[in-house]
Every structure is written in structure tokens, then in C-alpha cells.
Design an enzyme around this catalytic site. Structure first.
Site, PDB file in Angstrom:
ATOM      1  N   SER A 306       6.351  -7.293  -4.959  1.00  0.00           N
ATOM      2  CA  SER A 306       5.314  -6.769  -4.073  1.00  0.00           C
ATOM      3  C   SER A 306       5.886  -5.912  -2.942  1.00  0.00           C
ATOM      4  CB  SER A 306       4.483  -7.940  -3.525  1.00  0.00           C
ATOM      5  OG  SER A 306       3.329  -7.489  -2.882  1.00  0.00           O
ATOM      6  N   ASP A 317      13.103   6.526  -4.438  1.00  0.00           N
ATOM      7  CA  ASP A 317      12.482   7.828  -4.714  1.00  0.00           C
ATOM      8  C   ASP A 317      12.952   8.896  -3.740  1.00  0.00           C
ATOM      9  OD1 ASP A 317      11.149   6.745  -6.818  1.00  0.00           O
ATOM     10  OD2 ASP A 317       9.129   7.090  -6.055  1.00  0.00           O
ATOM     11  N   LYS A 331       5.167  -6.702  -9.393  1.00  0.00           N
ATOM     12  CA  LYS A 331       3.816  -6.922  -8.845  1.00  0.00           C
ATOM     13  C   LYS A 331       3.409  -5.697  -8.038  1.00  0.00           C
ATOM     14  CE  LYS A 331       0.999  -9.855  -5.877  1.00  0.00           C
ATOM     15  NZ  LYS A 331       0.611  -8.760  -4.959  1.00  0.00           N
TER      16      LYS A 331
END
Length: 438
Positions: A306, A317, A331
């Protein structure tokens, strides 16, 4: 099908409850003024199913072996309605709602296990540091097949959690299955779980370590303070930091954004997409850089879930950090707590989150840049070899240096000495500094 007046009245009551818009404190008149025909046109009510529901409820009340009141049946119906949506949506009674608020604030009672559900069993997402579970050796991925001898298969997550919570000091036995092996028992004593969200220390000169155990309301502030303290303790700018998100089950979304922002100066951190307007959110970094652009390695594993994946995904990224470890939990959904009357609430999945490059992590997880699996570091036995300095009448050191002391000297134990992944992360940081010319 039976159509008694009582059934018809109950079905009509349910239909009105389902079809009518919820009136807020600010707009009671507006909600009450919506014509019934308009509501029906927007979402036709499944009257046949509502009649079936009313009939089932009536049959249970009339024929079940023990008397059951309407309140209990309706509460169970609501729980069933939420539990069949996805593993993370749930109906929270007063106690459950209070426990959720306590866990995000950092103190609650229990064993110190974050759990999920898999194939009808309760699965350990991660043990929380410095709790009865972590001290007893419970590991991420363990299946809890019994609680005090009672099978967990078929139980809801809420029911299982309720059984693991209880009076402080009482013992509870969990039957675990690890990696498909034979079941084994672990006995734990319930305790007040005080989760320290952020821990930090210098691994050695110029290299710091920050561990986040769970994302709580104040985690963002605590990471900022940890970075400042590491710089102060080092006496100068750091050359590298290891951010440890292993076995971090997640927590508050806003805190994850704040942590990522400490290491980023621009660009998107995370965005969410859902059906309702306020579930469409975008979070971007501000120009401030609490980390001073320090080289960064992030550790993740199968217990990183999460909010941990939000941070790891954003830093990956934006090429701000090198991710090391094993694949994360996967998740990628956002739960919103919607308070109801009488101290109750719905924990409802309202959106999916996406990394800056548009990756959905749901059921996929974050893949590290460098896979490093856990391993045990075993030091060789240090035998005291006979040296020149041990010879009787040996010549002194011509440079004025003192003789090597006889006997073994014990080195101070460091966190990376018994943690293979952490030692590899530190080695990588040093290599990054060499290749970048720092």
C-alpha cells in the site's frame, strides 16, 4: 413465494433505504425533495431480490434453532454485503472503528500483525517491529490456519482480528503454515502495541539508515526530523541513505506522499482514479528537498504494501532511488473511512492508485531494480593467529607506532552485520558515490 403483509412492508422499507439519497446535515431539504420517480429512473430497484431478502430474513427468524433479533440479522447482512466486495472493504462497528483510529495514531492492543486474506485463510502481510509477533518470529506470508485451535478458513478478516485482540497479557496460540510446510504453533501474549513509525541511525560515517515501520499521521514529519538528525550526527552532508520499507504494511496515504516529497523536488508522486469525484486525486512534489539530493537505496519485500508501494513506485519512476530486495505485496487500492451514525463506519475501497508513469500496483506489486533475497551472514571463526608482535624480544615499530595489542578485540556490532539485504544496500550506496565521482 410467500407475500405476507409483514414481508411486503419490510421489502418496502429496504427499498426506500436503498433508493433514497442520503441527507446530509447541510442539505436535508434538498435530499427530501427528490421525487421518487427520479430516483427510480436513475437506479431501478431490484424488487424481486429485495423480496427474497425479506423472505430469507423472515424464515431465519421463524425457523432458526435459536432466536435471532432483527438488529443482529441486519448487522450481519451489512457485514456480508461489504465482505463480498473485496478483502479490504468492511463494516466497522464501534469497537472496530475505534481500533482503526488507534492504529493510525500509533498505539493499540493486540499481537502486532498486519493481516490480509488469501484462499479463505488469514495471511500475515507483515509483523510490526518490536511487537509480540515479530519477537516470536512470525513472518510475512505465513498463513494463520487456526486461532486457539479454531480453524480460520471461512472466517472474515474482521472476525479473525477480533479473536486475536483481547485482554492485555492473555496468551493466544496461532497455528501457522509457512511456505507450504507442516503447521506449527506459536504462543503469544497480547500487549499494548506502541508502534514507533520511524527509526534512524548512522550505519557508518556518511551513510544513514531510516526505517519506516508503518505510515501514521505524523510519519512525514518524523522522516524530515530523522534526515536532519542524521546530518547533525554525521557533522556534514550525508553521502547516502538507505530507506527501509520492508514489512511495512502501509497506512495513511497523505503520509506516504509527504515521505516521497522529502526526496523529490518536482513531478508527480501518485494519482488515484475512482468512480466518485473526490476519489480523483493527484499529488505532486514541492521544490524543497529535505534530503539534499543524497544518494538513496530503498529496501522492499513481500511485506511492503500500500503506502510503502506508493513511496517506492514514485522514487523508482522518477529515478530518484535504486530499489533493492524482492517484489512487494501488490495492494494498489485506496480505502476511505466513511463515518456512519452510532460510532460506526464503512471502510470502503473507493479508488486505485497509480505511480507517476501510470502503473497500477494492484495485484502486481513493485519489482525492485536489483533483486536481493534474504540470506544469513555467518562469520567465520576468528582464530588468533601467532603474529610478529607476539614473539618475545621482537623489534619495535620503526615509525614510532605502538605494537599490535595481543588478544582479540571485539568489534561493535552494526545493523548491517546480521542483515544481508541491508549490507548489500550499503555497498551499493558506496558504489554509486564512486561511479558518480562524489
Amino acid at each position: 413465494m410467500l407475500h405476507s403483509p409483514r414481508l411486503t412492508q419490510l421489502a418496502l422499507s429496504i427499498a426506500l433505504a436503498v433508493g433514497a439519497p442520503l441527507a446530509t446535515a447541510a442539505e436535508p431539504a434538498k435530499a427530501a425533495a427528490v421525487p421518487a420517480t427520479e430516483v427510480t429512473a436513475k437506479a431501478p430497484l431490484p424488487l424481486e431480490e429485495l423480496r427474497t431478502f425479506a423472505e430469507v430474513m423472515d424464515r431465519i427468524k421463524a425457523a432458526y434453532v435459536e432466536p435471532v433479533d432483527d438488529k443482529t440479522l441486519l448487522e450481519n447482512a451489512i457485514k456480508g454485503m461489504l465482505s463480498n466486495l473485496d478483502p479490504h472493504s468492511a463494516y466497522l462497528g464501534p469497537e472496530d472503528f475505534q481500533e482503526l483510529q488507534e492504529s493510525t495514531s500509533g498505539e493499540f492492543g493486540g499481537l502486532g500483525i498486519e493481516v490480509g486474506q488469501e484462499d479463505g485463510f488469514i495471511k500475515v502481510v507483515s509483523p510490526i517491529d518490536d511487537t509480540p509477533a515479530s519477537r516470536a518470529g512470525v513472518q510475512a506470508g505465513d498463513l494463520i490456519v487456526k486461532i486457539n485451535g479454531a480453524p480460520t478458513r471461512g472466517q472474515t478478516m474482521t472476525e479473525a482480528v477480533d479473536k486475536m485482540r483481547g485482554k492485555i497479557g492473555e496468551k493466544i496460540t496461532l497455528t501457522l503454515v509457512r511456505d507450504g510446510g507442516n503447521p506449527f504453533d506459536v504462543t503469544l501474549a497480547r500487549a499494548v502495541i506502541q508502534v514507533k513509525s520511524v527509526k534512524s541511525q548512522l550505519l557508518e560515517n556518511d551513510y544513514g539508515y531510516i526505517r519506516i515501520t508503518q505510515f501514521q499521521v505524523k510519519t512525514g514529519d518524523e522522516v524530515g526530523k530523522a534526515l536532519a538528525k542524521l546530518r547533525k550526527d554525521n557533522g556534514k552532508k550525508l553521502r547516502g541513505v538507505v530507506l527501509d520499507l520492508r514489512n511495512n504494511p502501509g497506512g495513511v496515504l497523505q503520509s506516504a506522499v509527504e515521505v516521497a516529497d522529502h526526496f523529490l523536488t518536482k513531478g508527480l508522486i501518485v494519482y488515484t482514479k475512482g468512480r466518485i469525484a473526490n476519489s480523483e486525486l493527484r499529488f505532486s512534489a514541492d521544490p524543497a528537498d529535505a534530503s539534499d539530493g543524497v544518494s538513496l537505496v530503498v529496501l522492499i519485500n513481500g511485506g511492503s504494501a500500500s503506502a510503502s508501494e506508493i513511496v517506492a513506485g514514485a522514487l523508482q519512476d522518477q529515478k530518484r532511488a535504486v530499489l533493492m530486495g524482492t517484489d512487494s505485496f501488490g495492494k494498489g487500492s485506496v480505502q476511505t473511512v466513511l463515518p456512519l451514525a452510532n460510532d460506526r463506519a464503512l471502510k470502503l475501497t473507493t479508488a486505485l492508485y497509480y505511480t507517476p508513469n501510470g502503473r497500477s500496483i494492484q495485484a502486481q506489486g513493485i519489482v525492485p531494480d536489483i533483486e536481493v533475497r534474504p540470506a544469513k551472514l555467518t562469520a567465520e571463526v576468528d582464530t588468533d593467529n601467532f603474529k610478529e608482535a607476539d614473539l618475545q624480544g621482537h623489534l619495535g615499530n620503526g615509525n614510532g607506532g605502538a605494537d599490535r595489542p595481543t588478544g582479540s578485540s571485539k568489534r561493535k556490532e552494526r545493523p548491517q552485520d546480521d542483515d544481508f539485504q541491508l549490507s548489500q544496500a550499503l555497498s551499493l550506496l558506496k558504489g554509486l558515490n564512486i561511479t558518480s565521482g562524489k
